[in-house]
Design a protein around this motif. Structure first.
Motif, PDB file in Angstrom:
ATOM      1  N   MET A 194      24.918  48.115 111.642  1.00  0.00           N
ATOM      2  CA  MET A 194      24.268  48.406 112.899  1.00  0.00           C
ATOM      3  C   MET A 194      25.279  48.481 114.027  1.00  0.00           C
ATOM      4  N   GLY A 195      26.479  48.016 113.835  1.00  0.00           N
ATOM      5  CA  GLY A 195      27.464  47.939 114.899  1.00  0.00           C
ATOM      6  C   GLY A 195      27.641  49.221 115.668  1.00  0.00           C
ATOM      7  N   GLY A 196      27.783  50.375 114.961  1.00  0.00           N
ATOM      8  CA  GLY A 196      28.014  51.629 115.650  1.00  0.00           C
ATOM      9  C   GLY A 196      26.852  52.038 116.536  1.00  0.00           C
ATOM     10  N   SER A 197      25.642  51.916 116.038  1.00  0.00           N
ATOM     11  CA  SER A 197      24.470  52.301 116.812  1.00  0.00           C
ATOM     12  C   SER A 197      24.243  51.372 117.990  1.00  0.00           C
ATOM     13  N   ASN A 198      24.504  50.095 117.765  1.00  0.00           N
ATOM     14  CA  ASN A 198      24.258  49.103 118.805  1.00  0.00           C
ATOM     15  C   ASN A 198      25.171  49.322 120.002  1.00  0.00           C
ATOM     16  N   SER A 199      26.399  49.832 119.767  1.00  0.00           N
ATOM     17  CA  SER A 199      27.344  50.011 120.861  1.00  0.00           C
ATOM     18  C   SER A 199      26.912  51.122 121.819  1.00  0.00           C
ATOM     19  N   VAL A 200      25.968  51.941 121.440  1.00  0.00           N
ATOM     20  CA  VAL A 200      25.454  52.999 122.300  1.00  0.00           C
ATOM     21  C   VAL A 200      24.736  52.400 123.502  1.00  0.00           C
ATOM     22  N   PHE A 201      24.128  51.235 123.321  1.00  0.00           N
ATOM     23  CA  PHE A 201      23.326  50.597 124.348  1.00  0.00           C
ATOM     24  C   PHE A 201      23.993  49.329 124.859  1.00  0.00           C
ATOM     25  N   LYS A 202      23.864  49.116 126.129  1.00  0.00           N
ATOM     26  CA  LYS A 202      24.221  47.816 126.696  1.00  0.00           C
ATOM     27  C   LYS A 202      23.088  46.855 126.345  1.00  0.00           C
ATOM     28  N   GLU A 203      23.388  45.591 126.304  1.00  0.00           N
ATOM     29  CA  GLU A 203      22.386  44.573 125.980  1.00  0.00           C
ATOM     30  C   GLU A 203      21.182  44.678 126.918  1.00  0.00           C
ATOM     31  N   GLU A 204      21.424  44.903 128.209  1.00  0.00           N
ATOM     32  CA  GLU A 204      20.331  44.997 129.190  1.00  0.00           C
ATOM     33  C   GLU A 204      19.427  46.194 128.909  1.00  0.00           C
ATOM     34  N   GLU A 205      20.031  47.302 128.478  1.00  0.00           N
ATOM     35  CA  GLU A 205      19.230  48.488 128.155  1.00  0.00           C
ATOM     36  C   GLU A 205      18.284  48.198 126.996  1.00  0.00           C
ATOM     37  N   LEU A 206      18.824  47.611 125.948  1.00  0.00           N
ATOM     38  CA  LEU A 206      17.980  47.282 124.799  1.00  0.00           C
ATOM     39  C   LEU A 206      16.852  46.342 125.200  1.00  0.00           C
ATOM     40  N   GLN A 207      17.182  45.355 126.011  1.00  0.00           N
ATOM     41  CA  GLN A 207      16.159  44.402 126.450  1.00  0.00           C
ATOM     42  C   GLN A 207      15.094  45.110 127.289  1.00  0.00           C
ATOM     43  N   ASP A 208      15.526  46.005 128.180  1.00  0.00           N
ATOM     44  CA  ASP A 208      14.573  46.766 128.991  1.00  0.00           C
ATOM     45  C   ASP A 208      13.657  47.617 128.111  1.00  0.00           C
ATOM     46  N   TYR A 209      14.245  48.304 127.139  1.00  0.00           N
ATOM     47  CA  TYR A 209      13.437  49.135 126.242  1.00  0.00           C
ATOM     48  C   TYR A 209      12.434  48.281 125.463  1.00  0.00           C
ATOM     49  N   GLU A 210      12.861  47.120 125.012  1.00  0.00           N
ATOM     50  CA  GLU A 210      11.933  46.218 124.314  1.00  0.00           C
ATOM     51  C   GLU A 210      10.803  45.776 125.242  1.00  0.00           C
ATOM     52  N   ASP A 211      11.151  45.463 126.494  1.00  0.00           N
ATOM     53  CA  ASP A 211      10.153  44.994 127.454  1.00  0.00           C
ATOM     54  C   ASP A 211       9.166  46.089 127.859  1.00  0.00           C
ATOM     55  N   LEU A 212       9.626  47.333 127.867  1.00  0.00           N
ATOM     56  CA  LEU A 212       8.811  48.438 128.378  1.00  0.00           C
ATOM     57  C   LEU A 212       8.078  49.225 127.305  1.00  0.00           C
ATOM     58  N   THR A 213       8.308  48.892 126.054  1.00  0.00           N
ATOM     59  CA  THR A 213       7.652  49.622 124.961  1.00  0.00           C
ATOM     60  C   THR A 213       6.985  48.630 124.017  1.00  0.00           C
ATOM     61  N   TYR A 214       6.358  49.164 123.003  1.00  0.00           N
ATOM     62  CA  TYR A 214       5.779  48.349 121.932  1.00  0.00           C
ATOM     63  C   TYR A 214       6.709  48.352 120.721  1.00  0.00           C
ATOM     64  N   LEU A 215       7.981  48.608 120.966  1.00  0.00           N
ATOM     65  CA  LEU A 215       8.962  48.719 119.898  1.00  0.00           C
ATOM     66  C   LEU A 215       9.884  47.501 119.862  1.00  0.00           C
ATOM     67  N   THR A 216      10.328  47.172 118.673  1.00  0.00           N
ATOM     68  CA  THR A 216      11.306  46.098 118.508  1.00  0.00           C
ATOM     69  C   THR A 216      12.706  46.671 118.713  1.00  0.00           C
ATOM     70  N   ARG A 217      13.672  45.794 118.845  1.00  0.00           N
ATOM     71  CA  ARG A 217      15.079  46.201 118.984  1.00  0.00           C
ATOM     72  C   ARG A 217      15.489  47.081 117.799  1.00  0.00           C
ATOM     73  N   LYS A 218      15.107  46.661 116.605  1.00  0.00           N
ATOM     74  CA  LYS A 218      15.449  47.424 115.398  1.00  0.00           C
ATOM     75  C   LYS A 218      14.830  48.822 115.456  1.00  0.00           C
ATOM     76  N   GLU A 219      13.570  48.904 115.883  1.00  0.00           N
ATOM     77  CA  GLU A 219      12.899  50.205 115.984  1.00  0.00           C
ATOM     78  C   GLU A 219      13.556  51.085 117.044  1.00  0.00           C
TER      79      GLU A 219
END
Length: 184
Positions: free
Chosen positions: A1-26
Protein backbone atom coordinates in the motif's frame (compact mmCIF):
# COMPACT_ATOMS: atom_id res chain seq x y z
CA UNK A 1 0.00 0.00 0.00
CA UNK A 2 2.99 2.31 0.43
CA UNK A 3 2.95 3.68 -3.12
CA UNK A 4 -0.76 4.45 -3.18
CA UNK A 5 -0.76 5.89 0.31
CA UNK A 6 1.93 8.45 -0.59
CA UNK A 7 -0.49 10.07 -3.05
CA UNK A 8 -2.49 11.43 -0.11
CA UNK A 9 -1.50 13.42 2.90
CA UNK A 10 -2.79 11.98 6.17
CA UNK A 11 -5.23 14.92 6.52
CA UNK A 12 -6.67 14.29 3.06
CA UNK A 13 -7.36 10.66 3.82
CA UNK A 14 -8.95 11.60 7.12
CA UNK A 15 -11.12 14.24 5.42
CA UNK A 16 -12.25 11.76 2.77
CA UNK A 17 -13.12 9.23 5.47
CA UNK A 18 -15.06 11.88 7.40
CA UNK A 19 -16.95 13.14 4.34
CA UNK A 20 -17.87 9.82 2.74
CA UNK A 21 -19.20 6.41 3.69
CA UNK A 22 -15.89 4.89 2.62
CA UNK A 23 -13.08 3.44 4.69
CA UNK A 24 -9.43 4.42 4.23
CA UNK A 25 -8.83 1.14 2.39
CA UNK A 26 -11.78 1.80 0.06
CA UNK A 27 -10.51 5.33 -0.65
CA UNK A 28 -7.10 3.96 -1.62
CA UNK A 29 -8.77 1.32 -3.81
CA UNK A 30 -10.90 4.09 -5.35
CA UNK A 31 -7.75 6.01 -6.20
CA UNK A 32 -6.28 2.97 -7.99
CA UNK A 33 -9.51 2.53 -9.93
CA UNK A 34 -9.53 6.25 -10.75
CA UNK A 35 -5.99 6.00 -12.11
CA UNK A 36 -6.94 2.98 -14.22
CA UNK A 37 -9.89 4.91 -15.68
CA UNK A 38 -8.21 8.23 -16.42
CA UNK A 39 -4.58 7.18 -16.84
CA UNK A 40 -1.30 8.45 -15.52
CA UNK A 41 -2.40 12.09 -15.82
CA UNK A 42 -4.22 11.60 -12.51
CA UNK A 43 -0.89 11.37 -10.67
CA UNK A 44 -0.01 14.95 -11.51
CA UNK A 45 -3.17 16.61 -10.22
CA UNK A 46 -5.84 15.03 -8.01
CA UNK A 47 -8.16 17.97 -8.73
CA UNK A 48 -7.95 17.50 -12.51
CA UNK A 49 -11.24 16.91 -14.26
CA UNK A 50 -11.60 14.19 -16.85
CA UNK A 51 -14.35 13.41 -19.37
CA UNK A 52 -17.33 11.57 -17.88
CA UNK A 53 -16.87 8.97 -20.60
CA UNK A 54 -13.75 7.72 -18.81
CA UNK A 55 -15.76 7.06 -15.64
CA UNK A 56 -18.51 5.42 -17.69
CA UNK A 57 -15.99 2.69 -18.52
CA UNK A 58 -16.18 1.53 -14.91
CA UNK A 59 -17.47 -2.07 -15.17
CA UNK A 60 -20.35 -1.26 -12.81
CA UNK A 61 -21.49 1.53 -15.15
CA UNK A 62 -20.40 0.38 -18.59
CA UNK A 63 -23.69 -1.32 -19.48
CA UNK A 64 -25.97 0.66 -17.19
CA UNK A 65 -28.67 2.41 -19.26
CA UNK A 66 -28.41 5.41 -16.91
CA UNK A 67 -24.61 5.78 -16.97
CA UNK A 68 -24.66 9.18 -18.68
CA UNK A 69 -27.18 10.51 -16.14
CA UNK A 70 -25.26 9.03 -13.23
CA UNK A 71 -22.01 10.71 -14.21
CA UNK A 72 -23.82 13.94 -15.04
CA UNK A 73 -25.49 14.09 -11.62
CA UNK A 74 -22.23 13.37 -9.80
CA UNK A 75 -20.22 15.90 -11.83
CA UNK A 76 -19.91 18.79 -9.36
CA UNK A 77 -19.72 21.38 -12.13
CA UNK A 78 -22.16 19.68 -14.53
CA UNK A 79 -19.54 20.20 -17.22
CA UNK A 80 -19.35 16.63 -18.60
CA UNK A 81 -16.16 16.15 -16.59
CA UNK A 82 -15.44 14.55 -13.24
CA UNK A 83 -12.76 14.96 -10.61
CA UNK A 84 -11.50 12.34 -8.18
CA UNK A 85 -13.71 13.91 -5.49
CA UNK A 86 -16.75 13.58 -7.77
CA UNK A 87 -15.79 9.94 -8.27
CA UNK A 88 -15.49 9.46 -4.50
CA UNK A 89 -18.95 10.99 -4.03
CA UNK A 90 -20.34 8.52 -6.57
CA UNK A 91 -18.68 5.57 -4.86
CA UNK A 92 -19.77 6.79 -1.44
CA UNK A 93 -23.44 7.06 -2.42
CA UNK A 94 -23.27 3.69 -4.16
CA UNK A 95 -21.67 2.04 -1.12
CA UNK A 96 -23.66 -0.35 1.04
CA UNK A 97 -23.21 2.02 3.99
CA UNK A 98 -24.95 5.02 2.42
CA UNK A 99 -28.44 5.61 3.89
CA UNK A 100 -31.67 5.22 1.96
CA UNK A 101 -32.51 8.95 1.96
CA UNK A 102 -29.17 9.79 0.29
CA UNK A 103 -29.51 7.05 -2.31
CA UNK A 104 -33.10 8.16 -2.99
CA UNK A 105 -31.98 11.79 -3.43
CA UNK A 106 -29.46 10.84 -6.10
CA UNK A 107 -31.77 8.32 -7.79
CA UNK A 108 -34.42 11.04 -8.06
CA UNK A 109 -31.97 13.40 -9.77
CA UNK A 110 -30.72 10.66 -12.08
CA UNK A 111 -34.31 10.04 -13.23
CA UNK A 112 -35.15 13.77 -13.50
CA UNK A 113 -33.91 14.02 -17.09
CA UNK A 114 -35.35 17.47 -17.77
CA UNK A 115 -34.04 18.70 -14.40
CA UNK A 116 -37.25 20.46 -13.40
CA UNK A 117 -37.26 18.89 -9.91
CA UNK A 118 -40.26 16.66 -10.61
CA UNK A 119 -40.59 13.31 -12.30
CA UNK A 120 -43.19 13.89 -14.98
CA UNK A 121 -44.39 11.92 -17.98
CA UNK A 122 -41.37 13.03 -20.01
CA UNK A 123 -38.91 11.78 -17.36
CA UNK A 124 -40.77 8.53 -16.74
CA UNK A 125 -41.00 7.91 -20.48
CA UNK A 126 -37.23 8.21 -20.71
CA UNK A 127 -36.80 5.86 -17.72
CA UNK A 128 -39.12 3.30 -19.33
CA UNK A 129 -37.31 3.61 -22.68
CA UNK A 130 -33.92 3.05 -21.08
CA UNK A 131 -35.13 0.10 -19.02
CA UNK A 132 -36.95 -1.62 -21.87
CA UNK A 133 -34.61 -0.88 -24.75
CA UNK A 134 -36.69 1.87 -26.33
CA UNK A 135 -39.23 1.74 -29.13
CA UNK A 136 -38.02 -1.67 -30.36
CA UNK A 137 -39.34 -3.30 -27.16
CA UNK A 138 -42.56 -1.41 -26.34
CA UNK A 139 -45.19 0.02 -28.61
CA UNK A 140 -45.87 3.72 -27.99
CA UNK A 141 -49.32 3.00 -26.54
CA UNK A 142 -47.83 0.40 -24.14
CA UNK A 143 -45.17 2.87 -23.06
CA UNK A 144 -47.71 5.65 -22.51
CA UNK A 145 -50.01 3.34 -20.58
CA UNK A 146 -47.13 2.32 -18.31
CA UNK A 147 -46.09 5.95 -17.73
CA UNK A 148 -49.68 6.96 -16.98
CA UNK A 149 -50.00 4.08 -14.51
CA UNK A 150 -46.75 5.05 -12.76
CA UNK A 151 -47.95 8.63 -12.39
CA UNK A 152 -51.40 7.55 -11.25
CA UNK A 153 -49.98 5.33 -8.51
CA UNK A 154 -47.21 7.61 -7.23
CA UNK A 155 -48.09 11.24 -7.97
CA UNK A 156 -50.16 12.24 -4.96
CA UNK A 157 -50.95 15.84 -5.92
CA UNK A 158 -51.09 15.72 -9.73
CA UNK A 159 -48.06 17.94 -10.23
CA UNK A 160 -45.55 15.23 -11.10
CA UNK A 161 -43.65 13.09 -8.64
CA UNK A 162 -41.77 15.29 -6.18
CA UNK A 163 -38.56 14.20 -4.51
CA UNK A 164 -40.46 13.64 -1.26
CA UNK A 165 -43.08 11.48 -3.01
CA UNK A 166 -40.26 9.54 -4.66
CA UNK A 167 -38.48 9.00 -1.33
CA UNK A 168 -41.76 7.86 0.22
CA UNK A 169 -42.25 5.40 -2.61
CA UNK A 170 -38.77 3.97 -2.10
CA UNK A 171 -39.42 3.32 1.59
CA UNK A 172 -41.89 0.72 0.33
CA UNK A 173 -39.23 -0.93 -1.85
CA UNK A 174 -36.88 -2.73 0.54
CA UNK A 175 -34.69 -4.01 -2.30
CA UNK A 176 -33.85 -0.53 -3.55
CA UNK A 177 -31.11 0.15 -1.00
CA UNK A 178 -29.45 -3.15 -1.94
CA UNK A 179 -29.74 -2.69 -5.67
CA UNK A 180 -28.64 0.96 -5.84
CA UNK A 181 -25.03 0.13 -5.05
CA UNK A 182 -21.81 -1.40 -6.23
CA UNK A 183 -18.57 -2.42 -4.60
CA UNK A 184 -15.19 -0.82 -4.99
Amino acid sequence: MGGSNSVFKEEELQDYEDLTYLTRKEILLAWRRWESLVGSEAKRDKAARFPEAAVQELPELKYNPFKSRITHVFSSRRDARMSFEDFLDLLSVMSSKAPLHLKAHYAFHIFDFNEDRTLDAEDLGEVVDRLTGGEEKLLPEERNKLVDRLLEETDLDGGGISEEEFKHLLTKCPDFIHSFRFCI
